[in-house]
Scaffold this motif. Structure first.
Motif, PDB file in Angstrom:
ATOM      1  N   TYR A  37     -21.602 -13.823   1.693  1.00 45.37           N
ATOM      2  CA  TYR A  37     -22.681 -13.011   2.231  1.00 45.37           C
ATOM      3  C   TYR A  37     -22.351 -12.696   3.684  1.00 45.37           C
ATOM      4  O   TYR A  37     -21.527 -13.376   4.301  1.00 45.37           O
ATOM      5  CB  TYR A  37     -24.011 -13.758   2.167  1.00 45.37           C
ATOM      6  N   ARG A  38     -23.006 -11.703   4.221  1.00 47.40           N
ATOM      7  CA  ARG A  38     -22.802 -11.413   5.633  1.00 47.40           C
ATOM      8  C   ARG A  38     -24.112 -10.999   6.283  1.00 47.40           C
ATOM      9  O   ARG A  38     -25.023 -10.475   5.631  1.00 47.40           O
ATOM     10  CB  ARG A  38     -21.751 -10.317   5.842  1.00 47.40           C
ATOM     11  N   GLN A  39     -24.164 -11.252   7.582  1.00 42.90           N
ATOM     12  CA  GLN A  39     -25.367 -10.939   8.338  1.00 42.90           C
ATOM     13  C   GLN A  39     -24.962 -10.438   9.707  1.00 42.90           C
ATOM     14  O   GLN A  39     -24.329 -11.162  10.480  1.00 42.90           O
ATOM     15  CB  GLN A  39     -26.266 -12.172   8.465  1.00 42.90           C
ATOM     16  N   ASN A  43     -30.122  -7.824  11.142  1.00 42.81           N
ATOM     17  CA  ASN A  43     -30.113  -7.461   9.721  1.00 42.81           C
ATOM     18  C   ASN A  43     -30.375  -8.673   8.844  1.00 42.81           C
ATOM     19  O   ASN A  43     -30.306  -9.818   9.294  1.00 42.81           O
ATOM     20  CB  ASN A  43     -28.762  -6.844   9.345  1.00 42.81           C
ATOM     21  N   THR A  44     -30.624  -8.390   7.573  1.00 42.96           N
ATOM     22  CA  THR A  44     -30.770  -9.471   6.611  1.00 42.96           C
ATOM     23  C   THR A  44     -29.402  -9.978   6.182  1.00 42.96           C
ATOM     24  O   THR A  44     -28.378  -9.328   6.419  1.00 42.96           O
ATOM     25  CB  THR A  44     -31.534  -8.973   5.378  1.00 42.96           C
ATOM     26  N   ARG A  45     -29.388 -11.128   5.550  1.00 42.04           N
ATOM     27  CA  ARG A  45     -28.156 -11.688   4.979  1.00 42.04           C
ATOM     28  C   ARG A  45     -27.965 -11.083   3.595  1.00 42.04           C
ATOM     29  O   ARG A  45     -28.790 -11.302   2.705  1.00 42.04           O
ATOM     30  CB  ARG A  45     -28.228 -13.207   4.915  1.00 42.04           C
ATOM     31  N   ASP A  46     -26.913 -10.351   3.429  1.00 48.15           N
ATOM     32  CA  ASP A  46     -26.704  -9.589   2.200  1.00 48.15           C
ATOM     33  C   ASP A  46     -25.461 -10.055   1.456  1.00 48.15           C
ATOM     34  O   ASP A  46     -24.464 -10.451   2.063  1.00 48.15           O
ATOM     35  CB  ASP A  46     -26.551  -8.100   2.515  1.00 48.15           C
ATOM     36  N   ALA A  91     -19.842  -8.788  11.244  1.00 50.24           N
ATOM     37  CA  ALA A  91     -20.963  -9.653  10.880  1.00 50.24           C
ATOM     38  C   ALA A  91     -20.489 -11.098  10.870  1.00 50.24           C
ATOM     39  O   ALA A  91     -19.286 -11.371  10.983  1.00 50.24           O
ATOM     40  CB  ALA A  91     -21.499  -9.288   9.499  1.00 50.24           C
ATOM     41  N   TYR A  93     -19.980 -14.027   8.365  1.00 49.45           N
ATOM     42  CA  TYR A  93     -19.786 -14.152   6.923  1.00 49.45           C
ATOM     43  C   TYR A  93     -20.048 -15.596   6.500  1.00 49.45           C
ATOM     44  O   TYR A  93     -19.482 -16.533   7.081  1.00 49.45           O
ATOM     45  CB  TYR A  93     -18.377 -13.722   6.550  1.00 49.45           C
ATOM     46  N   TRP A 105     -25.014 -23.536   1.658  1.00 50.88           N
ATOM     47  CA  TRP A 105     -24.453 -22.534   2.560  1.00 50.88           C
ATOM     48  C   TRP A 105     -23.508 -23.181   3.557  1.00 50.88           C
ATOM     49  O   TRP A 105     -23.722 -24.317   3.997  1.00 50.88           O
ATOM     50  CB  TRP A 105     -25.570 -21.846   3.341  1.00 50.88           C
TER      51      TRP A 105
END
Length: 115
Positions: A37-39, A43-46, A91, A93, A105
């Protein structure tokens, strides 16, 4: 104790490549779906990419054709090969390990793409 440790981030120029690694400990690795995921700031964590126990992969539309996720169950490691990097890939990661009732995580690794 479960630990996910990411490595491989850094500063690169547009068009260059990076390979992220995430080493897991304290889990039965081959029982977990693994994801990156990246943030970015604000922004949100996508989700960027994920790989199932069976090796099936899925990717965010923005990285399809450029990024590749893979896993080495023997080494308890998941990789993210990132090619043709763009500034918008900048971002933090994060590595994720997920199965029913379990979600872990890593601390994240910074990727900065800038000329």
């Amino acid at each position: 104790q479960v630990q996910l440790v990411e490595s491989g981030g850094g500063l690169v120029q547009p068009g260059e490549s990076l390979r992220l690694s995430c080493s897991a400990s304290g889990v039965i690795f081959n029982m977990y779906r693994m994801g990156w995921y990246r943030q970015a700031p604000g922004n949100t964590r996508d989700l960027v990419a994920a790989i199932t126990i069976g090796g099936r992969t899925n990717y965010a539309d923005s990285v399809k054709g450029r990024f590749t996720i893979s896993r080495d169950n023997a080494k308890k490691t998941v990789f993210l090969q990132m090619n043709s990097l763009k500034p918008e890939d900048t971002a933090v990661y994060f590595c994720n390990a997920n199965r029913i009732l379990h979600d872990y995580w890593g601390q994240g690794t910074q990727v900065t793409v800038s000329s």
